[in-house]
Design a protein around this motif. Sequence first.
Motif, PDB file in Angstrom:
ATOM      1  N   ARG A  42       0.837  -1.205   0.000  1.00 38.27           N
ATOM      2  CA  ARG A  42       0.000   0.000   0.000  1.00 38.27           C
ATOM      3  C   ARG A  42       0.869   1.253   0.000  1.00 38.27           C
ATOM      4  N   ILE A  43       0.342   2.315  -0.637  1.00 35.62           N
ATOM      5  CA  ILE A  43       0.893   3.656  -0.489  1.00 35.62           C
ATOM      6  C   ILE A  43      -0.158   4.456   0.291  1.00 35.62           C
ATOM      7  N   ASP A 103       2.421  -5.457  -4.659  1.00 35.18           N
ATOM      8  CA  ASP A 103       1.649  -6.686  -4.494  1.00 35.18           C
ATOM      9  C   ASP A 103       0.216  -6.400  -4.060  1.00 35.18           C
ATOM     10  N   ASP A 104      -0.705  -7.209  -4.550  1.00 33.42           N
ATOM     11  CA  ASP A 104      -2.106  -7.302  -4.122  1.00 33.42           C
ATOM     12  C   ASP A 104      -3.081  -6.538  -5.009  1.00 33.42           C
ATOM     13  N   GLY A 105      -2.797  -5.258  -5.309  1.00 30.26           N
ATOM     14  CA  GLY A 105      -3.713  -4.493  -6.149  1.00 30.26           C
ATOM     15  C   GLY A 105      -4.552  -3.495  -5.395  1.00 30.26           C
ATOM     16  N   TYR A 106      -3.918  -2.680  -4.561  1.00 30.65           N
ATOM     17  CA  TYR A 106      -4.640  -1.705  -3.739  1.00 30.65           C
ATOM     18  C   TYR A 106      -5.060  -0.474  -4.537  1.00 30.65           C
ATOM     19  N   LEU A 107      -6.199   0.069  -4.159  1.00 32.18           N
ATOM     20  CA  LEU A 107      -6.715   1.291  -4.781  1.00 32.18           C
ATOM     21  C   LEU A 107      -5.697   2.417  -4.718  1.00 32.18           C
ATOM     22  N   ASP A 108      -4.961   2.518  -3.614  1.00 28.52           N
ATOM     23  CA  ASP A 108      -4.007   3.620  -3.480  1.00 28.52           C
ATOM     24  C   ASP A 108      -2.823   3.490  -4.439  1.00 28.52           C
ATOM     25  N   ASN A 109      -2.616   2.311  -5.019  1.00 29.19           N
ATOM     26  CA  ASN A 109      -1.624   2.200  -6.095  1.00 29.19           C
ATOM     27  C   ASN A 109      -2.021   3.088  -7.273  1.00 29.19           C
ATOM     28  N   LYS A 118       3.689   8.084 -13.233  1.00 29.00           N
ATOM     29  CA  LYS A 118       3.374   8.641 -14.550  1.00 29.00           C
ATOM     30  C   LYS A 118       4.112   9.954 -14.782  1.00 29.00           C
ATOM     31  N   ALA A 119       4.155  10.797 -13.762  1.00 26.81           N
ATOM     32  CA  ALA A 119       4.828  12.089 -13.899  1.00 26.81           C
ATOM     33  C   ALA A 119       6.308  11.924 -14.209  1.00 26.81           C
ATOM     34  N   HIS A 120       6.919  10.876 -13.670  1.00 26.76           N
ATOM     35  CA  HIS A 120       8.357  10.656 -13.873  1.00 26.76           C
ATOM     36  C   HIS A 120       8.635   9.620 -14.966  1.00 26.76           C
ATOM     37  N   GLU A 121       7.581   9.144 -15.623  1.00 24.72           N
ATOM     38  CA  GLU A 121       7.707   8.151 -16.702  1.00 24.72           C
ATOM     39  C   GLU A 121       8.515   6.939 -16.249  1.00 24.72           C
ATOM     40  N   VAL A 122       8.130   6.415 -15.083  1.00 28.08           N
ATOM     41  CA  VAL A 122       8.812   5.267 -14.491  1.00 28.08           C
ATOM     42  C   VAL A 122       7.906   4.042 -14.590  1.00 28.08           C
ATOM     43  N   PRO A 123       8.402   2.941 -15.159  1.00 28.93           N
ATOM     44  CA  PRO A 123       7.584   1.731 -15.264  1.00 28.93           C
ATOM     45  C   PRO A 123       7.452   1.029 -13.913  1.00 28.93           C
ATOM     46  N   ALA A 124       6.373   0.289 -13.755  1.00 28.91           N
ATOM     47  CA  ALA A 124       6.164  -0.508 -12.542  1.00 28.91           C
ATOM     48  C   ALA A 124       5.272  -1.685 -12.893  1.00 28.91           C
ATOM     49  N   THR A 125       5.284  -2.679 -12.029  1.00 26.75           N
ATOM     50  CA  THR A 125       4.425  -3.850 -12.181  1.00 26.75           C
ATOM     51  C   THR A 125       3.577  -3.994 -10.932  1.00 26.75           C
ATOM     52  N   ILE A 126       2.284  -4.244 -11.128  1.00 28.63           N
ATOM     53  CA  ILE A 126       1.364  -4.500 -10.019  1.00 28.63           C
ATOM     54  C   ILE A 126       0.854  -5.929 -10.154  1.00 28.63           C
ATOM     55  N   TYR A 127       1.094  -6.735  -9.134  1.00 29.07           N
ATOM     56  CA  TYR A 127       0.621  -8.116  -9.103  1.00 29.07           C
ATOM     57  C   TYR A 127      -0.748  -8.153  -8.419  1.00 29.07           C
ATOM     58  N   LEU A 128      -1.772  -8.625  -9.146  1.00 31.50           N
ATOM     59  CA  LEU A 128      -3.153  -8.542  -8.681  1.00 31.50           C
ATOM     60  C   LEU A 128      -3.662  -9.874  -8.122  1.00 31.50           C
ATOM     61  N   ALA A 129      -4.329  -9.795  -6.967  1.00 31.87           N
ATOM     62  CA  ALA A 129      -5.142 -10.897  -6.455  1.00 31.87           C
ATOM     63  C   ALA A 129      -6.518 -10.733  -7.097  1.00 31.87           C
ATOM     64  N   ASP A 214     -17.310  -3.744   3.863  1.00 29.38           N
ATOM     65  CA  ASP A 214     -18.016  -2.489   3.608  1.00 29.38           C
ATOM     66  C   ASP A 214     -17.716  -1.965   2.201  1.00 29.38           C
ATOM     67  N   PRO A 215     -18.748  -1.892   1.307  1.00 30.15           N
ATOM     68  CA  PRO A 215     -18.489  -1.427  -0.059  1.00 30.15           C
ATOM     69  C   PRO A 215     -18.092   0.041  -0.138  1.00 30.15           C
ATOM     70  N   ASP A 216     -18.421   0.818   0.907  1.00 29.94           N
ATOM     71  CA  ASP A 216     -18.017   2.229   0.907  1.00 29.94           C
ATOM     72  C   ASP A 216     -16.563   2.402   1.322  1.00 29.94           C
ATOM     73  N   GLY A 217     -15.971   1.313   1.804  1.00 32.55           N
ATOM     74  CA  GLY A 217     -14.566   1.377   2.205  1.00 32.55           C
ATOM     75  C   GLY A 217     -13.694   0.583   1.257  1.00 32.55           C
ATOM     76  N   ARG A 218     -13.922   0.726  -0.053  1.00 29.50           N
ATOM     77  CA  ARG A 218     -13.187  -0.054  -1.056  1.00 29.50           C
ATOM     78  C   ARG A 218     -11.689   0.132  -0.894  1.00 29.50           C
ATOM     79  N   LEU A 219     -10.998  -0.987  -0.803  1.00 25.35           N
ATOM     80  CA  LEU A 219      -9.558  -0.965  -0.588  1.00 25.35           C
ATOM     81  C   LEU A 219      -8.779  -1.342  -1.845  1.00 25.35           C
ATOM     82  N   MET A 220      -9.433  -2.074  -2.754  1.00 24.54           N
ATOM     83  CA  MET A 220      -8.738  -2.629  -3.907  1.00 24.54           C
ATOM     84  C   MET A 220      -9.115  -1.889  -5.196  1.00 24.54           C
TER      85      MET A 220
END
Length: 340
Positions: A42-43, A103-109, A118-129, A214-220
Amino acid sequence: MKKHIRNAVYRTLHYSGLSAALVKTAAKPFGKNSCIILVYHRIVDDSSVYLDKGSVVHHHLSDFVDEIPYLKRTFQILSMDDIVDRISSGEGFDRPTIAITFDDGYLDNYTLAYPVLKAHEVPATIYLATSLIGTSGKTWTDQIEVALLATKKRSIVLPFLYEGKELAISTVEQKRDLSISVAKALKEIPDADRRGRLLEMFRALEVRADIIEDPDGRLMLNWDEVKEMAANGITFGSHSHTHPILSRVPLLDAQEDIKRSKQVLEERLGQPINHFAYPNGRVEDFSDELRDYCQKIGFSSVATVIYGTNGTESSPFCLKRVGAVSPLWMMSGELMRYFV
């Protein structure tokens, strides 16, 4: 005392510019440099609600904003596709190299990390559950955290932990420590037993399932967010479908879970999914049979959370990663140790 001395050295080397200079001067010829794959989860920022488990799990945005330009100045940052290609081909790395993974696929990613990348044009990989994407669901370790934050109980008795002693949970620190202890204990037992003990814990905490989900507390993440990032420099890999400890699941069920995640991702994104990272990432969380299966169904890499560097001698199906520590002077010091 040793930690204080180390920290003082790291600060001095970082703020003097020497840690970056030492990394650059340590570069080797003929593709003989190492690659470090950083792992984040998470970030978070000052508005985030969480039990702080350290920077590898909960990494603050203010640190991340400082890290990305530093990493870009100091290292070669490559995508996981490029990392695996250079290892598999034997080409290696002409400079000290970094890859960035989540790892995981958090909304804050998406809301916090992606704009910086994106601003720094840096690649990244997100591994999703994948079973959690586009839902109000949470990883089971996050369910523990949400339940502890929601409970009004000031103590709890868990028969499977600390010999059934009463445990205080009246402070944030106590809740954080219990969250870590419960997750650690449940990672060591069969997945079916783990699910039963979680329900036992939620009953003891007197927290309803609808609060945890809780659907109002979406984390992913949802699929629209995934597709937007996939079109703008972010690679997606599999982190299983239901996020179990795969070695605690019967082999055929574990294989089906991995396969299902790959299928879902390829159907949703319309492209091959080449990279897999197994949940939790320790040696004991996976097996040679599952590693062979990942290769058989078309993955080109498997990432662990076994700490270390990668080079041409590494197997793409047992890639090491390093947790992203903070603040920046600590990260620069730790990375320097691997390269110098």
